[in-house]
Design an enzyme around this catalytic site. Structure first.
Site, PDB file in Angstrom:
ATOM      1  N   TYR A  81      11.808  -4.026  -6.841  1.00 58.31           N
ATOM      2  CA  TYR A  81      10.572  -3.974  -7.630  1.00 58.31           C
ATOM      3  C   TYR A  81       9.543  -2.963  -7.157  1.00 58.31           C
ATOM      4  O   TYR A  81       8.989  -2.215  -7.958  1.00 58.31           O
ATOM      5  CB  TYR A  81       9.936  -5.371  -7.655  1.00 58.31           C
ATOM      6  CG  TYR A  81       8.585  -5.428  -8.340  1.00 58.31           C
ATOM      7  CD1 TYR A  81       8.469  -5.175  -9.699  1.00 58.31           C
ATOM      8  CD2 TYR A  81       7.432  -5.728  -7.627  1.00 58.31           C
ATOM      9  CE1 TYR A  81       7.230  -5.214 -10.334  1.00 58.31           C
ATOM     10  CE2 TYR A  81       6.193  -5.781  -8.253  1.00 58.31           C
ATOM     11  CZ  TYR A  81       6.094  -5.519  -9.609  1.00 58.31           C
ATOM     12  OH  TYR A  81       4.889  -5.561 -10.221  1.00 58.31           O
ATOM     13  N   CYS A  93       0.843  -1.192   0.000  1.00 60.43           N
ATOM     14  CA  CYS A  93       0.000   0.000   0.000  1.00 60.43           C
ATOM     15  C   CYS A  93       0.880   1.243   0.000  1.00 60.43           C
ATOM     16  O   CYS A  93       2.096   1.161   0.123  1.00 60.43           O
ATOM     17  CB  CYS A  93      -0.911   0.037   1.231  1.00 60.43           C
ATOM     18  SG  CYS A  93      -2.020  -1.381   1.386  1.00 60.43           S
ATOM     19  N   GLY A 153      -0.709   0.377  -4.946  1.00 55.49           N
ATOM     20  CA  GLY A 153      -2.008  -0.236  -4.664  1.00 55.49           C
ATOM     21  C   GLY A 153      -3.061   0.262  -5.618  1.00 55.49           C
ATOM     22  O   GLY A 153      -3.345   1.462  -5.653  1.00 55.49           O
ATOM     23  N   ASN A 166       0.723   1.320   5.854  1.00 55.51           N
ATOM     24  CA  ASN A 166       1.430   0.482   4.881  1.00 55.51           C
ATOM     25  C   ASN A 166       2.208  -0.563   5.671  1.00 55.51           C
ATOM     26  O   ASN A 166       3.040  -0.215   6.512  1.00 55.51           O
ATOM     27  CB  ASN A 166       2.374   1.339   4.038  1.00 55.51           C
ATOM     28  CG  ASN A 166       3.318   0.511   3.158  1.00 55.51           C
ATOM     29  OD1 ASN A 166       4.441   0.918   2.911  1.00 55.51           O
ATOM     30  ND2 ASN A 166       2.864  -0.630   2.692  1.00 55.51           N
ATOM     31  N   GLY A 167       1.943  -1.829   5.409  1.00 55.26           N
ATOM     32  CA  GLY A 167       2.642  -2.899   6.114  1.00 55.26           C
ATOM     33  C   GLY A 167       1.697  -4.008   6.490  1.00 55.26           C
ATOM     34  O   GLY A 167       0.612  -4.150   5.917  1.00 55.26           O
TER      35      GLY A 167
END
Length: 485
Positions: free
Chosen positions: A257, A16, A42, A117-118
């Site tokens: 990536y 995210c 996301g 995020n996580g």
């Protein structure tokens, strides 16, 4: 409906992205721009919550930022000088509007909105304990656990309650929170997930990547440090570090990536690191060929680095269309097969009669690589060699990245020769783990105290995985038995 992009189906999903700004007019408009820059993290859903000094305003929707936050009436309704936003690809919780962030609740101290995020790897255990004590959850997201921990904390001040909540968490997190007392940003003690701070005149900004600062014209100040909490209130910035110092373990796959190549993460240019990985690949696994061809788009920087180091010409042998949606209705199997070429097609005039080296960022299930190799052979390539800009992905991630079950990862059950035969290439090679670390400026991986979180390659998980140790997923139990005991 199916994905028209044969490559997207076999990639690790990008967790995210979060963005927050305090002390600026039309804060929600700036957040919307920042979320556009983070869309790659996301594509499932997006949301913005703003605060005007008296009331909180939220808009959350499934789909991309464009189409949901590019209408004036929506931005005007999100009034206030502070706002936070989120783009989501779910790693925990169902795909539903109730899980779209920012999540919001009215606490005894006032409104509290959070974007995350996580992945909290003990969220299930915490959730059960909270429900037993009377908490009522409105979502299935692990992020909501934080709201309940703050709400039920016995500490008196909001920041102490927030710290109390964080100290109960395991796993990876970067939080941006909006409260009636100000904005709060926090990063887990190992700094697994990224979070940066910037300034736009007098406004303070937090974002998952520096590219979001670039897009809104803000100045990059620094990364939020692992274990650091930053409070922005009445134009003043305060830093708190409530955790004991520990060697950081930033997610190494952000460099490979996830992050945009024009971002600076963990102090390094993502583009430069990816080129350096390609150069390492050429030094470690060079082979004679006519062309170096990237798998678009993530393989491009590594392919440039490989070509420059090897002296073999770089060419765009796979052409990507940017004007095709992600899905379409399939009336027949024949049309489904043809749909594979809607987004990517071989540059036959370039490839025919040539030996080629394909550069990609990773191999997950292997289905992508099989299609690419066959695409090259159908275009007339005499030899097809694959070089991968990361070590073999043998383990699942539990820190906010959507990975397949371990048994579905090609490298978990096959060695490199078997993988090569499976995808139909003439040769296959991966950059070594030490080569990856060298590309990041390290001499090699320190096996005693690794400099990054590389669990997807090494199986060395830097935190406890409480929920997964107690779960029923057999491959997770096997994984934990191998790497955490």
């Amino acid at each position: 409906m199916i994905t028209t992009d044969p490559f997207d189906d076999d990639k690790l999903r990008e967790e995210c992205g979060v963005f927050g700004i305090a002390n600026v007019d039309t804060a929600s408009a700036v957040v919307a721009l920042g979320l556009h820059a983070l869309q790659h993290r996301g594509q499932e859903a997006a949301g913005i919550t703003s605060y005007d000094g008296d009331h909180f305003h939220s808009h959350r929707a499934m789909g991309h930022v464009a189409g949901n936050f590019d209408r004036d009436e929506i931005i005007r309704a999100l009034r206030g000088h502070s706002a936070i936003g989120h783009v989501r690809y779910s790693t925990t919780g169902e795909t539903a509007l109730r899980n779209v962030q920012p999540l919001f609740a009215d606490l005894s101290s006032g409104g509290f909105a959070v974007a995350h995020n996580g992945n909290i790897s003990n969220a299930e255990k915490l959730r059960k304990d909270l429900v037993r004590r009377g908490s009522i959850f409105q979502s299935t997201s692990d992020t909501e656990t934080v709201i309940h921990l703050v709400a039920t904390s016995l500490y008196s001040t909001l920041i102490d309650r927030f710290i109390d909540a964080l100290k109960q968490l395991e796993g990876a997190y970067s939080f941006v929170c909006l409260t009636s007392e100000g904005m709060i940003a926090a990063r887990d003690p190992l700094g697994i997930r990224p979070l940066v701070m910037g300034m736009l005149d007098d406004a303070v900004i937090f974002a998952s990547e520096s590219v979001a600062l670039d897009v809104v014209g803000a100045e990059f100040i620094r990364s939020v440090e692992p274990g650091e909490i930053i409070i922005v209130r009445d134009g003043k910035i305060r830093s708190v570090k409530p955790f004991a110092a520990t060697p950081p373990r930033f997610c190494i796959f952000e460099h490979v990536y996830f992050s945009r190549p024009d971002s600076i993460v963990d102090g390094s240019s993502v583009y430069s690191v990816r080129k350096a990985i390609g150069a390492e690949l050429a030094r470690e696994n060079g082979i004679a060929a006519d062309l170096v061809i990237p798998v678009p788009d993530s393989g491009v920087p590594a392919a440039i680095g490989y070509a420059q180091e090897s002296g073999i010409p770089f060419e765009l042998g796979i052409i990507r269309s940017h004007y095709v949606g992600r899905t379409f209705i399939q009336p027949s199997d024949k049309v489904r097969h043809l749909g594979v070429k809607l987004k990517h097609n071989a540059n036959k005039a370039l490839i025919e009669g040539k030996s080629v080296i394909l550069i990609d960022d990773s191999i997950v299930r292997g289905t992508t690589s099989m299609k690419i190799v066959q695409m090259m052979r159908d275009a007339g390539a005499t030899e097809v060699h694959m070089r991968i800009a990361s070590p073999p992905t043998r383990n699942s991630c539990f820190y906010g990245v959507d990975t397949p079950r371990r048994e579905n990862l090609l490298a978990s059950s096959k060695d490199v020769d078997q993988m090569c035969a499976h995808i139909g290439a003439d040769s296959l090679a991966f950059v070594s783990i030490d080569g990856l670390y060298r590309a990041l400026g390290e001499a090699a991986r320190d096996d005693k105290v690794p400099q990054y979180c590389d669990a997807c390659f090494s199986g060395d998980y830097p935190t406890p995985l409480t929920d997964h140790a107690k779960g029923s997923d057999s491959d997770q139990l096997q994984l934990l038995g191998e790497h955490l005991v």
